[in-house]
Design an enzyme around this catalytic site. Structure first.
Site, PDB file in Angstrom:
ATOM      1  N   ASP A   9       0.855  -1.191   0.000  1.00 60.65           N
ATOM      2  CA  ASP A   9       0.000   0.000   0.000  1.00 60.65           C
ATOM      3  C   ASP A   9       0.889   1.239   0.000  1.00 60.65           C
ATOM      4  O   ASP A   9       1.723   1.424   0.892  1.00 60.65           O
ATOM      5  CB  ASP A   9      -0.888  -0.031   1.244  1.00 60.65           C
ATOM      6  N   ASP A 104      -3.179   2.451  -5.852  1.00 63.51           N
ATOM      7  CA  ASP A 104      -2.051   2.480  -4.913  1.00 63.51           C
ATOM      8  C   ASP A 104      -1.975   1.277  -3.990  1.00 63.51           C
ATOM      9  O   ASP A 104      -1.229   1.300  -3.009  1.00 63.51           O
ATOM     10  CB  ASP A 104      -2.124   3.749  -4.071  1.00 63.51           C
ATOM     11  N   GLU A 105      -2.710   0.218  -4.288  1.00 63.50           N
ATOM     12  CA  GLU A 105      -2.793  -0.899  -3.348  1.00 63.50           C
ATOM     13  C   GLU A 105      -2.942  -2.207  -4.103  1.00 63.50           C
ATOM     14  O   GLU A 105      -3.684  -2.281  -5.088  1.00 63.50           O
ATOM     15  CB  GLU A 105      -3.991  -0.669  -2.429  1.00 63.50           C
TER      16      GLU A 105
END
Length: 367
Positions: A9, A104-105
Site C-alpha cells: 500500500d 495504490d494498493e
C-alpha cells in the site's frame, strides 16, 4: 502448501505524489480534493494533515475547519495513474499473481516467484526499495499466509514500514487486535459488536458460528473464519469488474425537482462517457441518493438489456428518483449527492427493485 501473500500500500499516495512534484509542498499539510469552501470530499491527505484529523472521504469544508493551514490541491488523476502503472510493472517483475485493488494498493502471491527468492519478506523489501528508486515514493507492506492477515499487517507499521505475521504468530496476533481494524467492519457493525461485548479478536473468537450468523448474517461466517486466521481467497490478477458508475456531490443541498433532474441528466451523460471508454455490459442500474443528514438510500432496476445510452440511463434514473420527489416539486429531504451505477444482475439482490441499505453493513467488495 503455505502461501506467501504480500499486501503493498502506497503511503498517502495522491498527497505524496503532489509533495514529490511540488517541493514547496514537502512537510506541509496537503489535502487533495475540492476547494475548502466546497461540498466536495477529500481524496487523500498527507500525514501532516492527518495529524489534524483530516481523513479521506471527509467533506472538504470539515477538513478546512480541522486544519486551517491545510493546502488544498486539485487531484491530477493522470499523474497518479502513471505512477500506478510504474508500480504495477515492478510487481510483475516478481509474480504474475498481482491483484490491483486500486491505483495504490495490491495483493501479490509470491509463493512461487519469478526470482526464486525463498523468503516473502525479502521480496517485499526489494519491491519497496525498487518503488522508491523509480518513483521517489514510499510504500508499506504486510507479509503473511493469506490476504486478511497481510492487509491488517500493512497498517501496523505505516508509513514506510513492513510487518511480517508468520504462521505460528497468527493466532496471538489476531486475538490482540481491536475488531475495528478488521477490513469490512464499519461504524454500524462496530457499534453492534461492542454492544455484544466484542472488542478484540479474542472476544470474536469466543463467539459461536450460530451466534455470529444470527447477528451479522452472511458476514458472520466471514468473521468466524478470519478471527481464526482462515482465509483461502486466491490472489486474482483479472478480477471481473462488478460495476461502473458516476456521482456528484452538490455545492449546496438540492430540494427543487428541476435542479435535481438536471443534475441527474449530467450524471447520466458522464456515465455514458465512462461506458464508451470502458464498455461494461451491465443490466442493473442503481440510483444512489444521499440526503443532507448523510443518510443514504439506493434503488435498483434490472432489465433484460445492457445500458449504453445517456437518454436511457436518464429515463431509468428518473423513474427511480421520482419516489423521492413530492407533488409540490420538492424532495422529501434536501439531497446532498446523486449517483448512478451499472452492475451485473447477479451482483444485486433479487429484491432490489426497491431497496434500502445501510452500506456500512454490506459484505465488503474486498472480500
Amino acid at each position: 502448501m503455505i502461501r506467501k501473500i504480500l499486501h503493498v500500500d502506497m503511503d498517502a499516495f495522491y498527497a505524496s505524489v503532489e509533495q514529490r512534484d511540488n517541493p514547496s509542498y514537502q512537510g506541509k499539510p496537503i489535502i487533495v480534493g475540492g476547494p475548502p469552501d466546497s461540498r466536495g470530499v477529500v481524496c487523500a491527505a498527507s500525514y501532516e494533515a492527518r495529524k489534524f484529523g483530516v481523513r479521506s472521504a471527509m467533506p472538504c469544508s470539515q477538513a478546512a475547519r480541522l486544519c486551517p493551514s491545510g493546502i488544498f490541491v486539485t487531484p491530477r488523476f493522470e499523474a497518479y495513474r502513471k505512477v500506478s502503472s510504474t508500480i504495477r510493472q515492478i510487481f510483475l517483475e516478481y509474480t504474475d499473481l498481482v491483484e490491483m485493488l486500486s491505483l495504490d494498493e495490491a495483493f501479490l502471491d509470491v509463493t512461487q516467484n519469478k526470482k526464486n527468492i525463498p523468503y516473502a519478506s525479502q521480496v517485499a523489501k526489494e519491491i519497496r526499495e525498487k518503488i522508491f528508486e523509480e518513483t521517489r515514493l514510499t510504500a508499506s507492506a504486510g507479509v503473511s499466509i493469506n490476504k486478511f492477515l497481510a492487509k491488517i499487517a500493512t497498517d501496523q507499521n505505516k508509513p514506510n514500514g513492513m510487518t511480517i505475521v508468520r504462521p505460528e504468530q497468527a493466532e496471538k496476533f489476531i486475538e490482540s487486535l481491536d475488531v475495528s481494524v478488521f477490513p469490512g467492519i464499519g461504524k454500524v457493525t462496530l457499534r453492534k459488536m461492542h454492544a455484544l461485548g466484542i472488542k478484540k479478536g479474542k472476544d470474536l473468537k469466543e463467539k459461536s458460528l450460530e451466534m455470529l450468523g444470527q447477528n451479522f448474517g452472511k458476514s458472520g461466517r466471514w468473521f468466524y473464519a478470519v478471527c481464526r486466521g482462515l482465509d483461502d481467497r486466491p490472489v486474482e490478477p483479472f478480477r471481473e469488474r462488478k460495476s461502473l458508475g458516476a456521482e456528484s456531490t452538490f455545492a449546496k443541498d438540492l430540494e427543487n425537482s428541476s435542479e435535481i433532474f438536471r443534475e441527474l441528466s449530467d450524471i447520466a451523460e458522464e456515465l455514458e462517457r465512462r461506458l464508451l471508454q470502458k464498455p461494461f455490459p451491465g443490466k442493473t442500474i442503481t440510483l444512489k441518493v444521499k440526503f443532507s443528514d448523510f443518510t443514504q438510500k439506493t434503488r435498483s432496476i434490472t432489465e433484460d438489456y445492457s445500458y449504453l445510452d445517456k437518454n436511457e440511463l436518464y429515463r431509468i434514473g428518473s423513474k427511480l428518483l421520482e419516489e423521492f420527489i413530492l407533488e409540490s416539486g420538492k424532495t422529501i429531504f434536501p439531497i446532498r449527492l446523486l449517483g448512478l451505477s451499472i452492475s451485473h444482475p447477479e451482483n444485486v439482490s433479487k429484491n432490489s427493485r426497491i431497496k434500502v441499505e445501510d452500506e456500512e453493513d454490506l459484505f465488503p467488495s474486498l472480500f
